[in-house]
Design an enzyme around this catalytic site. Structure first.
Site, PDB file in Angstrom:
ATOM      1  N   GLU A  84       0.818  -1.208   0.000  1.00  0.00           N
ATOM      2  CA  GLU A  84       0.000   0.000   0.000  1.00  0.00           C
ATOM      3  C   GLU A  84       0.849   1.254   0.000  1.00  0.00           C
ATOM      4  O   GLU A  84       1.950   1.267   0.537  1.00  0.00           O
ATOM      5  CB  GLU A  84      -0.842   0.036   1.279  1.00  0.00           C
ATOM      6  N   CYS A 105       3.232   8.258   1.488  1.00  0.00           N
ATOM      7  CA  CYS A 105       3.710   7.298   2.473  1.00  0.00           C
ATOM      8  C   CYS A 105       3.891   5.977   1.724  1.00  0.00           C
ATOM      9  O   CYS A 105       2.933   5.467   1.137  1.00  0.00           O
ATOM     10  CB  CYS A 105       2.643   7.200   3.556  1.00  0.00           C
ATOM     11  N   CYS A 112       5.732  -7.644   7.494  1.00  0.00           N
ATOM     12  CA  CYS A 112       6.751  -7.113   8.401  1.00  0.00           C
ATOM     13  C   CYS A 112       7.070  -8.183   9.432  1.00  0.00           C
ATOM     14  O   CYS A 112       6.187  -8.927   9.853  1.00  0.00           O
ATOM     15  CB  CYS A 112       6.228  -5.858   9.101  1.00  0.00           C
ATOM     16  N   CYS A 116       4.933  -5.721  15.946  1.00  0.00           N
ATOM     17  CA  CYS A 116       4.387  -4.746  16.889  1.00  0.00           C
ATOM     18  C   CYS A 116       2.936  -5.134  17.155  1.00  0.00           C
ATOM     19  O   CYS A 116       2.184  -5.419  16.220  1.00  0.00           O
ATOM     20  CB  CYS A 116       4.463  -3.327  16.323  1.00  0.00           C
ATOM     21  N   CYS A 119      -0.177  -3.296  15.334  1.00  0.00           N
ATOM     22  CA  CYS A 119      -0.061  -2.941  13.922  1.00  0.00           C
ATOM     23  C   CYS A 119      -0.605  -4.030  13.017  1.00  0.00           C
ATOM     24  O   CYS A 119      -0.329  -5.220  13.221  1.00  0.00           O
ATOM     25  CB  CYS A 119       1.414  -2.676  13.599  1.00  0.00           C
ATOM     26  N   CYS A 333      -1.672   1.426   8.784  1.00  0.00           N
ATOM     27  CA  CYS A 333      -0.783   0.535   8.045  1.00  0.00           C
ATOM     28  C   CYS A 333      -1.270  -0.880   7.837  1.00  0.00           C
ATOM     29  O   CYS A 333      -1.571  -1.571   8.793  1.00  0.00           O
ATOM     30  CB  CYS A 333       0.485   0.411   8.853  1.00  0.00           C
TER      31      CYS A 333
END
Ligand code: SAH
Length: 349
Positions: A84, A105, A112, A116, A119, A333
């Site tokens: 994205e 962005c 990932c 976290c 997220c 995100c």
């Protein structure tokens, strides 16, 4: 590819050297959609490039939002993966200041690995690094789609940019180059969850970039609870790297701090944040948490957000609150991609 690499390739093919600036001009200035459009090149060179160096390998799969608000782009990569990008119009800079810049962005990885807890990007784990061209392409395609020049790039999309250092550095060179996308010096911000050694490496790197840290906790206890990376690089180690960076680059660092109700928004958290921020003369950008489907975290009330901000201000820390503009379009995100992948999985089963 960088011009010197392209020059080597062309030399091996027996092409004259002036073909290199021609090709770069077609890609970055004239924004050619394919090699076929590059009419000043010989037919044989166009054919050879088409075969060996595929251009524009990713496609916009979905766009959400409208021209004068935050717009979110979902890209389908050549291998069927998704990333994205978010286009933030003037006056809504991702860093909270009232700038007149158009900011994009961008993502640096598919998924990932840093996990976290709040997220959406990490929910499906890590798939792969983006190549430098897949990073640059996000800017080129969003510019083409919106008809606007982008003048600010923040690596705050999906992924941990500093875990993809080589491709990140290469992409930044291409974005900043005059022969490339021509993004001005210091108009690129890299955001990291806190990879201390790579922060030092970036400090030593001869590229003008800004640094933002996903801080989110000012004590090891709080930070560890929501960011596993803190076990590997605890706050003292991180602060040391940040101090190194700001001295080396002679720049203020931004500490991003998501406010999550009951987790990191108490008065004592604000006091601890004042101490950490002051120790490296950083500014703080508060971000009320964007809820993610399936995760338990919530944003504090506005009065609670304001109270937290007031402690920072009283403590002499420059601070802003970023009131999210993209809440209604899954702009936190990784949320759009997650939905797309869930939909595809449902369709396949
Ligand atoms: N991995 C890098 C780059 C991602 S930046 C980093 O951690 O900095 C994405 C930013 O959005 C990070 O600051 C991240 O902590 C924040 N973020 C993630 N999920 C969020 C959510 N649900 N609401 C608000 N901010 C979120």
């Amino acid at each position: 590819m960088l011009p010197e690499e392209l020059a080597e390739e062309f030399a091996a093919w027996g092409e004259p050297r002036y073909r290199v600036p021609q090709v770069l001009d077609w890609v970055f200035q004239k924004r050619a959609g394919s090699y076929a459009d590059m009419t000043s090149l010989s037919k044989s060179l166009r054919a050879r490039l088409t075969e060996t160096h595929p251009l524009h390998t990713m496609k916009i799969a979905q766009v959400q939002g409208s021209r004068d608000t935050t717009q979110k782009f979902l890209f389908r990569l050549h291998d069927g993966r998704y990333v994205e990008s978010v286009l933030i119009p003037a006056n809504r800079s991702a860093l909270g200041d009232m700038s007149d810049r158009r900011t994009i962005c961008v993502s640096s990885q598919v998924g990932c690995a840093y996990d976290c807890k709040f997220c959406a990007s990490g929910l499906a784990g890590f798939t792969r690094n983006l190549r430098a061209d897949e990073i640059v392409e996000q800017i080129l395609q969003v510019e083409a789609h919106s008809g606007q020049r982008i003048d600010n790039v923040v690596f705050m999309g999906m992924g941990e940019p500093l875990a993809n250092f080589t491709n990140l550095a290469r992409a930044i060179r291409i974005l900043q180059a005059e022969w490339g996308a021509g993004i001005g010096a210091r108009h690129i911000t890299v955001s990291t969850s806190g990879l201390a050694p790579q922060i030092k490496k970036l400090a030593d790197f001869p590229l003008p970039v800004r640094l933002a840290i996903s801080f989110h906790g000012a004590t090891d206890e709080v930070r560890e609870h929501i960011m596993p990376v803190n076990r590997k690089y605890p706050l003292d180690v991180l602060m040391d790297a940040l101090d190194y960076f700001r001295r080396k680059k002679k720049q203020k660092i931004t500490l991003e701090y998501i406010l999550i109700a009951g987790v990191n928004d108490r008065a004592e958290d604000a006091v601890a944040l004042v101490r950490r921020a002051r120790s490296i003369e950083a500014k703080v950008n508060l971000i009320p948490y964007n809820t993610v489907e399936g995760l338990p975290w919530e944003r504090p009330t506005e009065p609670a957000q304001d109270a937290f901000l007031a402690v920072l201000e009283r403590g002499g820390v420059p601070a802003t609150i970023r009131r999210e503009k993209g809440h209604d379009i899954d702009a936190a995100c990784g949320q759009l991609r997650l939905k797309q992948e869930q939909a595809e999985a449902a369709a396949a089963s």
